[in-house]
Write a protein that holds these residues in place. Structure first.
Motif, PDB file in Angstrom:
ATOM      1  N   ILE A   1       0.850  -1.192   0.000  1.00 58.96           N
ATOM      2  CA  ILE A   1       0.000   0.000   0.000  1.00 58.96           C
ATOM      3  C   ILE A   1       0.887   1.244   0.000  1.00 58.96           C
ATOM      4  O   ILE A   1       1.831   1.352   0.801  1.00 58.96           O
ATOM      5  CB  ILE A   1      -0.921   0.026   1.241  1.00 58.96           C
ATOM      6  CG1 ILE A   1      -1.789  -1.240   1.289  1.00 58.96           C
ATOM      7  CG2 ILE A   1      -1.789   1.278   1.224  1.00 58.96           C
ATOM      8  CD1 ILE A   1      -2.653  -1.344   2.540  1.00 58.96           C
ATOM      9  N   ASN A   2       0.575   2.185  -0.878  1.00 62.58           N
ATOM     10  CA  ASN A   2       1.300   3.448  -0.940  1.00 62.58           C
ATOM     11  C   ASN A   2       1.172   4.163   0.402  1.00 62.58           C
ATOM     12  O   ASN A   2       0.082   4.282   0.955  1.00 62.58           O
ATOM     13  CB  ASN A   2       0.744   4.325  -2.065  1.00 62.58           C
ATOM     14  CG  ASN A   2       1.605   5.543  -2.311  1.00 62.58           C
ATOM     15  OD1 ASN A   2       1.854   6.344  -1.411  1.00 62.58           O
ATOM     16  ND2 ASN A   2       2.056   5.689  -3.543  1.00 62.58           N
ATOM     17  N   ARG A   3       2.291   4.648   0.929  1.00 59.47           N
ATOM     18  CA  ARG A   3       2.299   5.276   2.251  1.00 59.47           C
ATOM     19  C   ARG A   3       1.567   6.617   2.279  1.00 59.47           C
ATOM     20  O   ARG A   3       1.264   7.126   3.354  1.00 59.47           O
ATOM     21  CB  ARG A   3       3.727   5.422   2.766  1.00 59.47           C
ATOM     22  CG  ARG A   3       4.336   4.053   3.009  1.00 59.47           C
ATOM     23  CD  ARG A   3       5.661   4.047   3.692  1.00 59.47           C
ATOM     24  NE  ARG A   3       6.507   5.195   3.428  1.00 59.47           N
ATOM     25  CZ  ARG A   3       7.791   5.218   3.694  1.00 59.47           C
ATOM     26  NH1 ARG A   3       8.392   4.185   4.232  1.00 59.47           N
ATOM     27  NH2 ARG A   3       8.504   6.287   3.445  1.00 59.47           N
TER      28      ARG A   3
ATOM     29  N   MET B   1       3.472  -7.956  10.370  1.00 62.95           N
ATOM     30  CA  MET B   1       4.729  -7.233  10.178  1.00 62.95           C
ATOM     31  C   MET B   1       4.530  -6.216   9.059  1.00 62.95           C
ATOM     32  O   MET B   1       3.771  -6.457   8.116  1.00 62.95           O
ATOM     33  CB  MET B   1       5.849  -8.211   9.799  1.00 62.95           C
ATOM     34  CG  MET B   1       7.187  -7.541   9.651  1.00 62.95           C
ATOM     35  SD  MET B   1       8.629  -8.639   9.320  1.00 62.95           S
ATOM     36  CE  MET B   1       7.978 -10.144   8.733  1.00 62.95           C
ATOM     37  N   VAL B   2       5.242  -5.092   9.170  1.00 65.56           N
ATOM     38  CA  VAL B   2       5.231  -4.063   8.125  1.00 65.56           C
ATOM     39  C   VAL B   2       6.677  -3.692   7.814  1.00 65.56           C
ATOM     40  O   VAL B   2       7.471  -3.447   8.717  1.00 65.56           O
ATOM     41  CB  VAL B   2       4.469  -2.794   8.569  1.00 65.56           C
ATOM     42  CG1 VAL B   2       4.420  -1.772   7.435  1.00 65.56           C
ATOM     43  CG2 VAL B   2       3.080  -3.128   9.065  1.00 65.56           C
ATOM     44  N   LYS B   3       7.007  -3.661   6.541  1.00 69.61           N
ATOM     45  CA  LYS B   3       8.317  -3.197   6.079  1.00 69.61           C
ATOM     46  C   LYS B   3       8.076  -2.057   5.089  1.00 69.61           C
ATOM     47  O   LYS B   3       7.032  -1.996   4.437  1.00 69.61           O
ATOM     48  CB  LYS B   3       9.091  -4.329   5.371  1.00 69.61           C
ATOM     49  CG  LYS B   3       9.423  -5.493   6.268  1.00 69.61           C
ATOM     50  CD  LYS B   3      10.462  -5.103   7.274  1.00 69.61           C
ATOM     51  CE  LYS B   3      10.891  -6.295   8.115  1.00 69.61           C
ATOM     52  NZ  LYS B   3      11.871  -5.945   9.103  1.00 69.61           N
ATOM     53  N   HIS B   4       9.046  -1.173   4.964  1.00 64.04           N
ATOM     54  CA  HIS B   4       8.922  -0.072   4.015  1.00 64.04           C
ATOM     55  C   HIS B   4       9.929  -0.243   2.888  1.00 64.04           C
ATOM     56  O   HIS B   4      11.078  -0.613   3.125  1.00 64.04           O
ATOM     57  CB  HIS B   4       9.146   1.272   4.711  1.00 64.04           C
ATOM     58  CG  HIS B   4       8.049   1.578   5.671  1.00 64.04           C
ATOM     59  ND1 HIS B   4       8.277   1.735   7.005  1.00 64.04           N
ATOM     60  CD2 HIS B   4       6.722   1.726   5.485  1.00 64.04           C
ATOM     61  CE1 HIS B   4       7.132   1.985   7.613  1.00 64.04           C
ATOM     62  NE2 HIS B   4       6.167   1.970   6.714  1.00 64.04           N
TER      63      HIS B   4
ATOM     64  N   HIS C   1       6.133   2.651  -0.586  1.00 66.90           N
ATOM     65  CA  HIS C   1       5.103   1.727  -0.129  1.00 66.90           C
ATOM     66  C   HIS C   1       5.417   1.048   1.204  1.00 66.90           C
ATOM     67  O   HIS C   1       6.574   0.850   1.556  1.00 66.90           O
ATOM     68  CB  HIS C   1       4.867   0.643  -1.188  1.00 66.90           C
ATOM     69  CG  HIS C   1       4.048   1.134  -2.332  1.00 66.90           C
ATOM     70  ND1 HIS C   1       4.465   2.128  -3.170  1.00 66.90           N
ATOM     71  CD2 HIS C   1       2.814   0.774  -2.760  1.00 66.90           C
ATOM     72  CE1 HIS C   1       3.531   2.363  -4.079  1.00 66.90           C
ATOM     73  NE2 HIS C   1       2.511   1.555  -3.836  1.00 66.90           N
ATOM     74  N   GLY C   2       4.339   0.692   1.878  1.00 70.99           N
ATOM     75  CA  GLY C   2       4.419  -0.190   3.030  1.00 70.99           C
ATOM     76  C   GLY C   2       4.091  -1.590   2.553  1.00 70.99           C
ATOM     77  O   GLY C   2       3.154  -1.790   1.776  1.00 70.99           O
TER      78      GLY C   2
END
Length: 170
Positions: free
Chosen positions: A52-54, A123-126, A130-131
């Motif tokens: 998803i676009n930040r 978990m979330v990475k950048h 995007h995320g």
């Protein structure tokens, strides 16, 4: 050699992908968007990857709610997909006239989606703009449809009539 963003986007338009409606609800409120950036990661534990676009409001809602429902769309959902990908529409315009239900996380599940995968974000990475959300599937809801919808070359394409038939037959 460096590939610029325009050339990369043109190349990615040739990568056919399933069309999904990503929805969330919780402390940050309800959010939703159309996405083709969803894929399976592993079946133990069942996990999806959602990008998803930040800058998107849905990013902020998912990041705080830590719950998403990946609603995989069928050809009958093209108009709904367009609605959720149009920033100029109000939330009321996007969400109205559609039957929703909830599964384990409380994120909105499209009642007649080909399949809805209800997930908790683990978990979330950048990466760049995007995320990348790793989402553990905690509930699944199937509809009777065996049709799918893909996005290829900047257009929607139905996938129908393939149930139980091998690709080689075509």
């Amino acid at each position: 050699m460096t590939v610029d963003a325009t050339e990369f986007r043109a190349a990615m338009s040739r990568l056919g992908a399933s069309v999904s409606l990503i929805t969330t609800d919780g402390p940050a409120g309800r959010g939703g968007m159309t996405a083709s950036s969803v894929c399976s990661v592993t079946d133990q534990p069942p996990t999806l990857l959602v990008c998803i676009n930040r800058n998107a409001s849905t990013y902020r809602a998912v990041r705080r709610n830590l719950a998403v429902c990946v609603n995989i769309l069928a050809p009958r959902h093209v108009d709904l997909s367009r609605r959720f990908s149009t920033a100029q529409l109000s939330a009321e315009q996007k969400w109205s006239g559609v039957e929703w239900k909830t599964l384990a996380t409380g994120a909105p599940a499209l009642a007649d989606a080909a399949v809805s995968l209800d997930c908790r974000v683990s978990m979330v990475k950048h990466m760049g703009t995007h995320g990348v959300f790793f989402c553990e599937v905690v509930d699944v809801s199937f509809s009777a449809t065996t049709e799918g919808l893909i996005y290829f070359d900047r257009a929607y394409h139905p996938i129908t009539g393939w149930a139980g038939q091998a690709v080689a037959e075509y």
